[in-house]
Structures are given as structure tokens and as C-alpha cells.
Design a protein around this motif. Structure first.
Motif, PDB file in Angstrom:
ATOM      1  N   THR A  88       0.819  -1.115   0.007  1.00 24.84           N
ATOM      2  CA  THR A  88       0.055   0.029   0.233  1.00 24.84           C
ATOM      3  C   THR A  88       1.127   1.258  -0.073  1.00 24.84           C
ATOM      4  O   THR A  88       0.314   2.401  -0.222  1.00 24.84           O
ATOM      5  CB  THR A  88      -0.897  -0.133   1.375  1.00 24.84           C
ATOM      6  OG1 THR A  88      -0.126  -0.013   2.266  1.00 24.84           O
ATOM      7  CG2 THR A  88      -1.913  -1.138   1.347  1.00 24.84           C
ATOM      8  N   GLN A  89       2.175   1.111   0.110  1.00 28.10           N
ATOM      9  CA  GLN A  89       3.039   2.326  -0.036  1.00 28.10           C
ATOM     10  C   GLN A  89       3.097   2.793  -1.204  1.00 28.10           C
ATOM     11  O   GLN A  89       2.629   2.295  -2.273  1.00 28.10           O
ATOM     12  CB  GLN A  89       4.490   1.968   0.502  1.00 28.10           C
ATOM     13  CG  GLN A  89       5.199   1.321  -0.772  1.00 28.10           C
ATOM     14  CD  GLN A  89       5.019  -0.347  -0.868  1.00 28.10           C
ATOM     15  OE1 GLN A  89       4.229  -1.056  -0.031  1.00 28.10           O
ATOM     16  NE2 GLN A  89       5.513  -1.042  -1.796  1.00 28.10           N
ATOM     17  N   PRO A  90       3.572   4.065  -1.411  1.00 24.96           N
ATOM     18  CA  PRO A  90       3.406   4.777  -2.938  1.00 24.96           C
ATOM     19  C   PRO A  90       4.562   4.158  -3.610  1.00 24.96           C
ATOM     20  O   PRO A  90       5.287   3.355  -3.459  1.00 24.96           O
ATOM     21  CB  PRO A  90       4.060   6.158  -2.718  1.00 24.96           C
ATOM     22  CG  PRO A  90       3.930   6.516  -1.161  1.00 24.96           C
ATOM     23  CD  PRO A  90       3.886   5.089  -0.333  1.00 24.96           C
ATOM     24  N   ALA A  91       4.153   4.227  -4.849  1.00 23.66           N
ATOM     25  CA  ALA A  91       5.124   3.406  -6.147  1.00 23.66           C
ATOM     26  C   ALA A  91       6.475   4.110  -5.884  1.00 23.66           C
ATOM     27  O   ALA A  91       7.346   3.368  -6.565  1.00 23.66           O
ATOM     28  CB  ALA A  91       4.410   3.719  -7.303  1.00 23.66           C
ATOM     29  N   MET A  92       6.513   5.220  -5.530  1.00 23.70           N
ATOM     30  CA  MET A  92       8.160   5.792  -5.242  1.00 23.70           C
ATOM     31  C   MET A  92       8.901   4.974  -4.316  1.00 23.70           C
ATOM     32  O   MET A  92      10.248   4.871  -4.482  1.00 23.70           O
ATOM     33  CB  MET A  92       7.858   7.122  -4.760  1.00 23.70           C
ATOM     34  CG  MET A  92       7.477   8.157  -5.769  1.00 23.70           C
ATOM     35  SD  MET A  92       7.295   9.837  -4.956  1.00 23.70           S
ATOM     36  CE  MET A  92       5.973   9.481  -3.985  1.00 23.70           C
ATOM     37  N   ILE A  93       8.312   3.962  -3.429  1.00 18.87           N
ATOM     38  CA  ILE A  93       9.237   3.108  -2.618  1.00 18.87           C
ATOM     39  C   ILE A  93       9.162   1.674  -3.478  1.00 18.87           C
ATOM     40  O   ILE A  93       8.183   1.104  -3.588  1.00 18.87           O
ATOM     41  CB  ILE A  93       8.392   2.924  -1.337  1.00 18.87           C
ATOM     42  CG1 ILE A  93       8.616   4.293  -0.595  1.00 18.87           C
ATOM     43  CG2 ILE A  93       9.450   1.922  -0.528  1.00 18.87           C
ATOM     44  CD1 ILE A  93       7.859   4.168   0.802  1.00 18.87           C
ATOM     45  N   ASP A  94      10.572   0.955  -3.434  1.00 21.00           N
ATOM     46  CA  ASP A  94      10.557  -0.156  -4.072  1.00 21.00           C
ATOM     47  C   ASP A  94      10.387  -1.223  -3.226  1.00 21.00           C
ATOM     48  O   ASP A  94      11.011  -1.443  -2.197  1.00 21.00           O
ATOM     49  CB  ASP A  94      12.002  -0.336  -4.650  1.00 21.00           C
ATOM     50  CG  ASP A  94      12.223  -1.495  -5.165  1.00 21.00           C
ATOM     51  OD1 ASP A  94      11.525  -2.243  -5.648  1.00 21.00           O
ATOM     52  OD2 ASP A  94      13.647  -1.616  -5.879  1.00 21.00           O
ATOM     53  N   SER A  95       9.148  -1.843  -3.409  1.00 22.07           N
ATOM     54  CA  SER A  95       8.814  -2.855  -2.622  1.00 22.07           C
ATOM     55  C   SER A  95       9.320  -4.177  -2.687  1.00 22.07           C
ATOM     56  O   SER A  95       9.412  -4.998  -1.492  1.00 22.07           O
ATOM     57  CB  SER A  95       7.119  -3.316  -2.811  1.00 22.07           C
ATOM     58  OG  SER A  95       7.239  -3.719  -4.061  1.00 22.07           O
ATOM     59  N   ALA A  96      10.621  -4.378  -3.510  1.00 20.41           N
ATOM     60  CA  ALA A  96      11.211  -5.359  -3.665  1.00 20.41           C
ATOM     61  C   ALA A  96      12.296  -5.674  -2.638  1.00 20.41           C
ATOM     62  O   ALA A  96      12.893  -6.648  -2.298  1.00 20.41           O
ATOM     63  CB  ALA A  96      11.997  -5.523  -5.156  1.00 20.41           C
ATOM     64  N   ALA A  97      12.726  -4.230  -2.031  1.00 16.08           N
ATOM     65  CA  ALA A  97      13.853  -4.644  -0.938  1.00 16.08           C
ATOM     66  C   ALA A  97      13.173  -3.929   0.430  1.00 16.08           C
ATOM     67  O   ALA A  97      12.237  -3.154   0.499  1.00 16.08           O
ATOM     68  CB  ALA A  97      14.778  -3.561  -1.569  1.00 16.08           C
ATOM     69  N   PRO A  98      13.837  -4.310   1.324  1.00 13.09           N
ATOM     70  CA  PRO A  98      13.335  -4.031   2.785  1.00 13.09           C
ATOM     71  C   PRO A  98      13.499  -2.447   3.113  1.00 13.09           C
ATOM     72  O   PRO A  98      14.500  -2.282   2.761  1.00 13.09           O
ATOM     73  CB  PRO A  98      13.725  -5.201   3.428  1.00 13.09           C
ATOM     74  CG  PRO A  98      15.059  -5.399   3.096  1.00 13.09           C
ATOM     75  CD  PRO A  98      14.780  -5.429   1.475  1.00 13.09           C
ATOM     76  N   GLY A  99      12.690  -2.128   4.000  1.00 14.43           N
ATOM     77  CA  GLY A  99      13.097  -0.752   4.750  1.00 14.43           C
ATOM     78  C   GLY A  99      14.234  -1.307   5.856  1.00 14.43           C
ATOM     79  O   GLY A  99      14.162  -2.382   6.637  1.00 14.43           O
ATOM     80  N   VAL A 100      15.055  -0.480   6.309  1.00 17.64           N
ATOM     81  CA  VAL A 100      15.981  -0.810   7.144  1.00 17.64           C
ATOM     82  C   VAL A 100      16.273   0.396   8.307  1.00 17.64           C
ATOM     83  O   VAL A 100      16.381   1.641   7.610  1.00 17.64           O
ATOM     84  CB  VAL A 100      17.390  -1.210   6.912  1.00 17.64           C
ATOM     85  CG1 VAL A 100      18.515  -1.503   7.731  1.00 17.64           C
ATOM     86  CG2 VAL A 100      17.236  -2.464   5.757  1.00 17.64           C
ATOM     87  N   MET A 101      16.345   0.168   9.467  1.00 12.11           N
ATOM     88  CA  MET A 101      16.791   1.120  10.368  1.00 12.11           C
ATOM     89  C   MET A 101      18.119   0.721  11.169  1.00 12.11           C
ATOM     90  O   MET A 101      18.041  -0.559  11.627  1.00 12.11           O
ATOM     91  CB  MET A 101      15.810   1.531  11.537  1.00 12.11           C
ATOM     92  CG  MET A 101      14.529   2.211  10.794  1.00 12.11           C
ATOM     93  SD  MET A 101      13.219   2.705  12.410  1.00 12.11           S
ATOM     94  CE  MET A 101      11.953   2.938  11.220  1.00 12.11           C
ATOM     95  N   LEU A 102      18.938   1.475  11.560  1.00  9.99           N
ATOM     96  CA  LEU A 102      20.117   1.204  12.138  1.00  9.99           C
ATOM     97  C   LEU A 102      19.856   1.747  13.679  1.00  9.99           C
ATOM     98  O   LEU A 102      19.264   3.020  13.840  1.00  9.99           O
ATOM     99  CB  LEU A 102      21.325   1.691  11.700  1.00  9.99           C
ATOM    100  CG  LEU A 102      21.890   1.035  10.529  1.00  9.99           C
ATOM    101  CD1 LEU A 102      23.056   1.734   9.591  1.00  9.99           C
ATOM    102  CD2 LEU A 102      21.906  -0.663  10.315  1.00  9.99           C
ATOM    103  N   VAL A 103      20.215   1.032  14.607  1.00 10.72           N
ATOM    104  CA  VAL A 103      19.866   1.380  16.089  1.00 10.72           C
ATOM    105  C   VAL A 103      21.285   1.761  16.692  1.00 10.72           C
ATOM    106  O   VAL A 103      22.212   0.850  16.584  1.00 10.72           O
ATOM    107  CB  VAL A 103      19.179   0.259  16.466  1.00 10.72           C
ATOM    108  CG1 VAL A 103      18.924   0.628  18.209  1.00 10.72           C
ATOM    109  CG2 VAL A 103      17.726   0.240  16.051  1.00 10.72           C
ATOM    110  N   SER A 104      21.378   2.545  17.582  1.00 12.85           N
ATOM    111  CA  SER A 104      22.582   2.813  18.412  1.00 12.85           C
ATOM    112  C   SER A 104      21.947   3.607  19.577  1.00 12.85           C
ATOM    113  O   SER A 104      21.274   4.321  19.813  1.00 12.85           O
ATOM    114  CB  SER A 104      23.478   3.747  17.425  1.00 12.85           C
ATOM    115  OG  SER A 104      24.536   4.194  18.583  1.00 12.85           O
ATOM    116  N   ASN A 105      22.508   2.979  20.779  1.00 17.67           N
ATOM    117  CA  ASN A 105      22.005   3.343  22.064  1.00 17.67           C
ATOM    118  C   ASN A 105      20.587   3.124  22.366  1.00 17.67           C
ATOM    119  O   ASN A 105      19.961   4.391  22.913  1.00 17.67           O
ATOM    120  CB  ASN A 105      22.742   4.615  22.699  1.00 17.67           C
ATOM    121  CG  ASN A 105      24.189   4.510  22.572  1.00 17.67           C
ATOM    122  OD1 ASN A 105      24.845   3.534  23.088  1.00 17.67           O
ATOM    123  ND2 ASN A 105      24.966   5.569  22.060  1.00 17.67           N
TER     124      ASN A 105
END
Length: 196
Positions: A88-105
Motif C-alpha cells: 500500500t506504500q506509494p509507487a516511489m518506494i521499491d517494494s522488492a527491497a526491505p526498509g532498514v533502520m540502524l539503531v545505536s544506544n
């Protein structure tokens, strides 16, 4: 012969007028700007998640309530939080690859999303970057551009040999971050083509 030349001239002027009207249309970056720089959420920010201040617990809760994210796909492994897109995300986001967040502290440090937007559109939106870094591995060139004012960087990979058209149409990953790596000062030109 005179009638034929007159017809050719009229058709040429008609086509020239049509092309001029198409080219005169203003570039509408509203959907892209709304995705990457939402109103009411100061940079860097994406759907209420602000790198540098949002906790991991808050980020997971915001992802789970986001209709663009498949809630059951959210997983944390060490300093990395990943998710799959729901469709359901906009077509501007490539759904083939995951979203990623990096975490620190126990805080989100960066958010990375794959885009279906060409480099040309992104440079129209953000202008020239402040810094750039480049590299090559085998038959692939990697170029990273940093925009410290917007707290974002663009990373694109292009297959060698690289030509201008493939560069401008390449689809980078975008990273929103509370801290950006510096590179060398950006100088416009086509030196990136020399990587391949």
C-alpha cells in the motif's frame, strides 16, 4: 510542390508548439517532497520516526501502525531493524527491497528506503549535494551523495560501463540520518562516468 512544403511547414510548427507546451509544464515534486520531507515533521523524519531521538520501542510501535509496513515482517537483529512493505506504500518506494533502520544506544540512528525514483528527479528536488564519495567493485560503481541540511544521503549503484542515461535513471537508496558521513566536496560534472 508548393502545397507540400506549406503542409510540412505547418505540421512542423504544430509539432514544435506541442513540444514547447509540454516542456513549459512546471516540474511537480509534491508527491516526492511529501514522502521525504513531510510537513509537521522536522528533518530528519519519516512517519513520526526521528533518527537521533526516537527509541527502538517507539519506532517498532510506529512501524506496526503504519499501513505501508507488513507488521508481521518487522524484525530486529542486533543494531538493525528491518521490515517488508505491505504493497500500500506509494509507487516511489521499491517494494522488492526491505526498509532498514540502524539503531545505536536504544535510539534509531538512520532510516534507509529503496526508491523507484531516478537520480535526476532527486537532484531536481534537493539540488546539488554538499559531499560525495565514489568507489568501484568489480563491474559496479557506487556513488554516495550527502545533503547535511536535509539530514539525508543517496547511495546508488550503477553497472559498468556507465553512461549518462543510466546514471540519471538509476534508483538510489535514501538514508535519513541524525549524522552523515563526510566525503569530498561535491563538484558538478561527469567525473562519475570515469569510475567505469
Amino acid at each position: 510542390m508548393r502545397a507540400l512544403l506549406k503542409s510540412i511547414l505547418i505540421l512542423s510548427l504544430l509539432f514544435l508548439g506541442c513540444i514547447s507546451m509540454i516542456r513549459a509544464q512546471p516540474y511537480d515534486d509534491t508527491p516526492l517532497r511529501d514522502l521525504l520531507q513531510p510537513a509537521g515533521c522536522s528533518d530528519p523524519c519519516w512517519h513520526g520516526i526521528r533518527p537521533g531521538s526516537t527509541s527502538v520501542t517507539e519506532a517498532i510501535a510506529l512501524l506496526q501502525s503504519n499501513s505501508w509496513v507488513m507488521a508481521e515482517s518487522i524484525e530486529q537483529a542486533g543494531a538493525r531493524l528491518r521490515w517488508q512493505w505491505s504493497g500500500t506504500q506509494p509507487a516511489m518506494i521499491d517494494s522488492a527491497a526491505p526498509g532498514v533502520m540502524l539503531v545505536s544506544n536504544d535510539r534509531v540512528f538512520s532510516i534507509t528506503m529503496p526508491l523507484n525514483v531516478g537520480m535526476g528527479d532527486l537532484q531536481l528536488l534537493f539540488g546539488a549535494p554538499n559531499w560525495s564519495s565514489r568507489g568501484r567493485y568489480r563491474h559496479e560503481a557506487f556513488i554516495q551523495y550527502s545533503y547535511p541540511r536535509q539530514h539525508l544521503s543517496l547511495l546508488l549503484s550503477v553497472q559498468c560501463p556507465m553512461v549518462r542515461q543510466s546514471y540519471w535513471h538509476s534508483r538510489p537508496q535514501i538514508t535519513l540520518s541524525s549524522g552523515l558521513m563526510r566525503g569530498v566536496s561535491y563538484t558538478p560534472g561527469s567525473s562519475y562516468l570515469k569510475l567505469c
